[in-house]
Every structure is written in structure tokens, then in C-alpha cells.
Design an enzyme around this catalytic site. Structure first.
Site, PDB file in Angstrom:
ATOM      1  N   HIS A  61       0.827  -1.193   0.000  1.00  0.00           N
ATOM      2  CA  HIS A  61       0.000   0.000   0.000  1.00  0.00           C
ATOM      3  C   HIS A  61       0.868   1.253   0.000  1.00  0.00           C
ATOM      4  CE1 HIS A  61      -3.948  -1.990   1.607  1.00  0.00           C
ATOM      5  NE2 HIS A  61      -3.472  -2.561   0.516  1.00  0.00           N
ATOM      6  N   GLU A  63       0.605   4.003   1.534  1.00  0.00           N
ATOM      7  CA  GLU A  63       0.869   4.602   2.836  1.00  0.00           C
ATOM      8  C   GLU A  63       2.127   3.998   3.466  1.00  0.00           C
ATOM      9  OE1 GLU A  63      -3.734   4.221   2.595  1.00  0.00           O
ATOM     10  OE2 GLU A  63      -1.949   3.190   1.841  1.00  0.00           O
ATOM     11  N   CYS A  91      -6.606   1.632   5.063  1.00  0.00           N
ATOM     12  CA  CYS A  91      -7.206   0.452   5.678  1.00  0.00           C
ATOM     13  C   CYS A  91      -6.746   0.389   7.141  1.00  0.00           C
ATOM     14  CB  CYS A  91      -6.796  -0.814   4.928  1.00  0.00           C
ATOM     15  SG  CYS A  91      -5.026  -1.215   5.065  1.00  0.00           S
ATOM     16  N   CYS A  94      -2.903  -0.042   7.494  1.00  0.00           N
ATOM     17  CA  CYS A  94      -2.178   1.180   7.153  1.00  0.00           C
ATOM     18  C   CYS A  94      -2.371   2.244   8.235  1.00  0.00           C
ATOM     19  CB  CYS A  94      -2.623   1.714   5.797  1.00  0.00           C
ATOM     20  SG  CYS A  94      -1.988   0.739   4.400  1.00  0.00           S
TER      21      CYS A  94
END
Length: 237
Positions: A61, A63, A91, A94
Site C-alpha cells: 500500500h 501509505e 485500511c 495502514c
């Protein structure tokens, strides 16, 4: 960068910009594109310099990639404000990574602007956003001025198109904004998304409950309810 020529070939930010069609696909709040795009800027305290860049999901991800890159590139004592424009909200995993990152960098202020809420019915994702907010992160849904800001500063728009940012439906901005407030207040979700017509359309349905009417001023609910007085569809991506 000028409105009649577009970002010039000599613009130092050109290689870090995304194409107009990618911007529209990623950040249109009516669409549900799986991948996440991050547009970010770092404002250094006591300096006029602003660092801007873009990133998309790869095998992890965005992030997570950002926090690791920042930690590797900058001294922990640096004072700055980081502004994210995310096509999806973080999410739960994250959110935890972001909280750990901020605990390691107490001199960093983080502001997160999101186009959509990622799996907004998942309670772990909802709790993750609440935890971020309780950690001092300002989280908000993107509005029209945010889209125009991103268009001007992060998109390789065509010559003469500086002021022609795509017009995304404000109804969905209001809907996601209301849902984000529901999350922060610990209320049930106020809308659902389902597939219709052989899975080619997304159906957004407003589902207000008594607790929503009790917690939100009537003028706020009336705006969203008017927008969604009939089911709203969007094309499936």
C-alpha cells in the site's frame, strides 16, 4: 506553469505528475478503482519550499511505502506538515502503520484528504480511522477546491486546461463526508454500495437510521437526502 501552455517541459515537477485520465480514474468519487493513488506535499516549517510527488500501489500500500521512504530520507527531528490526497482512505493495517510513523516523528503533522472510504462497512477500517483522528491526524473528504488544487499541482494537464479540472459529482462528496462523520461518532454506516445490471453498475443507496437523525442537524441530512432521493448509479471499474 501557465494556464495557456500547461506544465512546461522545464517544470521540475513534470516527471512527478500523473496524466489527466489517471487522475479522473483514481479520484472520481463515483468510481471504485481497486488501486490507490497518493498525491502528497510536504511543507517544511520556516521555509517556503513545498515538496510534491505522486505514488500508486505496487506490491504494498502507498501509505506504507511513503512512511518508509520518509523515514529513510529525512532526519527524525525535521519539522514539517505533510498533506496527503488519497483516492482511498487508509485500511486498518495502514492506519496502524501511520500511527507508528507519527509516534516516531513527533515533529510531523499529517493531514489526510480522501476521495472515497475504503471498505467503509468493515469495523476494523472504521476503528482505524477513529484511532488516526484520536492521534491528531486531520482526516477529511475531498471537496471541489481540493480537486482543483490537485489538478493544478499534480496533473500533467493539457495546454490551456489549468482551470478545467474534471467536475466530479458533489453528491458523492457529501455522502462520503457524512459517512466519515458517522465513523468518527461511532454511528452505523449511512449508505451501502451494491452491484446492479449484470455487475456493470454500482448502486449507492442512502440508509439513514434514527441515530443519524438524532446526531446530525436537519440541514445536513436534508442536503444528502435530497441528493439521494432516488438511487444513484455509477459505472463499474
Amino acid at each position: 506553469m501557465t494556464s495557456d501552455t500547461g506544465p512546461s517541459a522545464g517544470d521540475a515537477t513534470l516527471r512527478r505528475r500523473i496524466e489527466p485520465w489517471d487522475f479522473a480514474d483514481f479520484f472520481d468519487p463515483t468510481q471504485l478503482r481497486k488501486e490507490t493513488c497518493l498525491l502528497y506535499e510536504i511543507h517544511w516549517n520556516r521555509s517556503q519550499k513545498i515538496w510534491r510527488n505522486t505514488a500508486c500501489n505496487n506490491n504494498r500500500h502507498v501509505e506504507v511505502n511513503f512512511t518508509e521512504k520518509f523515514t529513510a530520507d529525512f532526519h527524525p527531528a525535521v519539522h514539517c506538515t505533510i498533506i496527503w490526497f488519497l483516492s482511498w482512505s487508509p485500511c486498518s493495517e495502514c492506519s496502524q502503520v501511520i500511527r507508528e510513523f507519527l509516534s516516531q516523528h513527533p515533529n510531523v503533522t499529517l493531514i489526510i484528504n480522501v476521495a472515497r472510504l475504503y471498505y467503509h462497512l468493515d469495523e476494523s477500517n472504521r476503528q482505524g480511522l477513529r484511532d488516526l483522528r484520536n492521534s491528531g491526524v486531520r482526516i477529511q473528504v475531498m471537496k471541489v477546491p481540493d480537486y482543483h488544487h490537485c489538478w493544478r499541482n499534480f496533473v500533467n494537464y493539457p495546454p490551456g486546461e489549468e482551470r478545467h479540472c474534471p467536475r466530479f459529482p458533489h453528491e458523492f462528496m457529501n455522502l462520503y463526508s457524512l459517512e466519515l462523520h458517522c465513523i468518527f461518532l461511532g454511528l452505523p454506516s449511512c449508505f451501502t454500495i451494491s452491484r446492479r445490471r449484470h455487475n456493470t453498475l454500482n448502486l449507492f443507496t442512502l440508509t439513514l437510521q434514527n441515530c443519524h437523525y438524532e446526531m446530525f442537524p436537519p440541514h445536513i441530512l436534508s442536503v444528502v437526502a435530497y441528493d439521494f432521493r432516488s438511487p444513484l448509479y455509477s459505472n463499474f471499474l
